[in-house]
Design an enzyme around this catalytic site. Structure first.
Site, PDB file in Angstrom:
ATOM      1  N   ASN A 272      -7.436  -0.245  13.856  1.00 56.56           N
ATOM      2  CA  ASN A 272      -8.847  -0.451  13.496  1.00 56.56           C
ATOM      3  C   ASN A 272      -9.041  -1.780  12.762  1.00 56.56           C
ATOM      4  O   ASN A 272     -10.098  -2.020  12.190  1.00 56.56           O
ATOM      5  CB  ASN A 272      -9.338   0.711  12.627  1.00 56.56           C
ATOM      6  CG  ASN A 272      -8.435   0.931  11.420  1.00 56.56           C
ATOM      7  OD1 ASN A 272      -7.510   0.146  11.179  1.00 56.56           O
ATOM      8  ND2 ASN A 272      -8.689   1.975  10.661  1.00 56.56           N
TER       9      ASN A 272
ATOM     10  N   ASP B 272       0.831  -1.201   0.000  1.00 51.72           N
ATOM     11  CA  ASP B 272       0.000   0.000   0.000  1.00 51.72           C
ATOM     12  C   ASP B 272       0.874   1.263   0.000  1.00 51.72           C
ATOM     13  O   ASP B 272       2.095   1.191   0.134  1.00 51.72           O
ATOM     14  CB  ASP B 272      -0.956   0.012   1.205  1.00 51.72           C
ATOM     15  CG  ASP B 272      -0.248  -0.184   2.544  1.00 51.72           C
ATOM     16  OD1 ASP B 272       0.996  -0.236   2.584  1.00 51.72           O
ATOM     17  OD2 ASP B 272      -0.959  -0.286   3.556  1.00 51.72           O
TER      18      ASP B 272
END
Ligand code: PGA
Length: 240
Positions: free
Chosen positions: A136, A67
């Site tokens: 998260n 990413d």
């Protein structure tokens, strides 16, 4: 899911590293993807040392990025590209042609996604995927409420990811989007290693391991992946 719990971060990094080395020793042309972030630093060091000592040979491997923050390139300290190049790729005896990494500064992000997808399919899918886990539960920039049917894609970042981002950069940067391999790319890998350390990850590790699968916690979606190995230190495993 195979849980491997080690006493501390160094032991966790070593155990993950030994798995990677063993995998590459069995498949010299492994297509390897290792996450950025802070979690894999110990793994990078271990693999670089192993390469120096002749315990592993990366010369036939290929490497793909997981990413990148949209708008950031290698010149920004803390970008994924900078992290991987400065802490891993540049310290190994490998060639630039072996590496495909997202350019977060690309003008056309859709083409950038296609370029990375093509590199992966040209090399017959990712063999070994090494992922960190966000506060998260994100994996790469597959954020809470993640779609399941994506290859490389551009993502609006979750508020928690934006908050956490400040730790990577010299100054707070207004990051809003990421570019990431998708859940489909991840699920088409042969083997996935997930890593988490420190107490601050204990709650998200508990949700990942002990609760039902949900797109709200992307890491939980990997639970039933056939060859998943979850490497933890004791602190991250403390709520299991
Ligand atoms: P960290 O990030 O390794 O810096 O904790 C993990 C992640 O966001 O995937």
């Amino acid at each position: 899911m195979n849980l491997i719990i080690k006493d501390n971060y160094d032991e966790m990094s070593k155990a993950t590293g030994d798995f990677v080395i063993d995998y590459i020793n069995k498949k010299a042309d492994t297509l390897l993807c290792i996450a950025g972030g802070e979690t894999p630093y110990g793994l990078f060091k271990y693999l670089i040392e192993a390469s120096k000592n002749g315990k592993v040979d990366f010369s036939k491997c290929k490497f793909v990025g997981l990413d990148e923050w949209v708008g950031l390139g290698r010149e920004t300290r803390g970008s994924c590209q900078e992290t991987l190049y400065n802490n891993f790729f540049d310290l190994l005896p490998i060639k630039e042609e072996q590496i495909c990494f997202f350019n977060g500064l690309a003008e056309n992000l859709e083409s950038e996604c296609k370029r990375v997808d093509k590199f992966i399919s040209d090399n017959g899918n990712i063999d070994l995927m090494v992922l960190g886990i966000g506060m998260n539960g994100h994996i790469g920039f597959n954020e809470p409420n993640v779609p399941l049917d994506t290859y490389c894609h551009v993502v609006d970042l979750d508020p928690i990811t934006k908050d956490v981002s400040v730790k990577y950069f010299d100054e707070a940067l207004d990051v809003k989007q990421g570019i990431s391999l998708g859940m489909k790319t991840i699920n088409e890998s042969d083997t996935i290693l997930l890593m988490a350390n420190e107490e601050r990850k204990a709650e998200i590790v508990r949700k990942t391991v002990n609760e039902e699968k949900t797109p709200l916690v992307p890491s939980s979606l990997l639970k039933d992946f056939p060859k998943l190995y979850f490497f933890l230190d004791k602190a991250a495993a403390s709520k299991l």
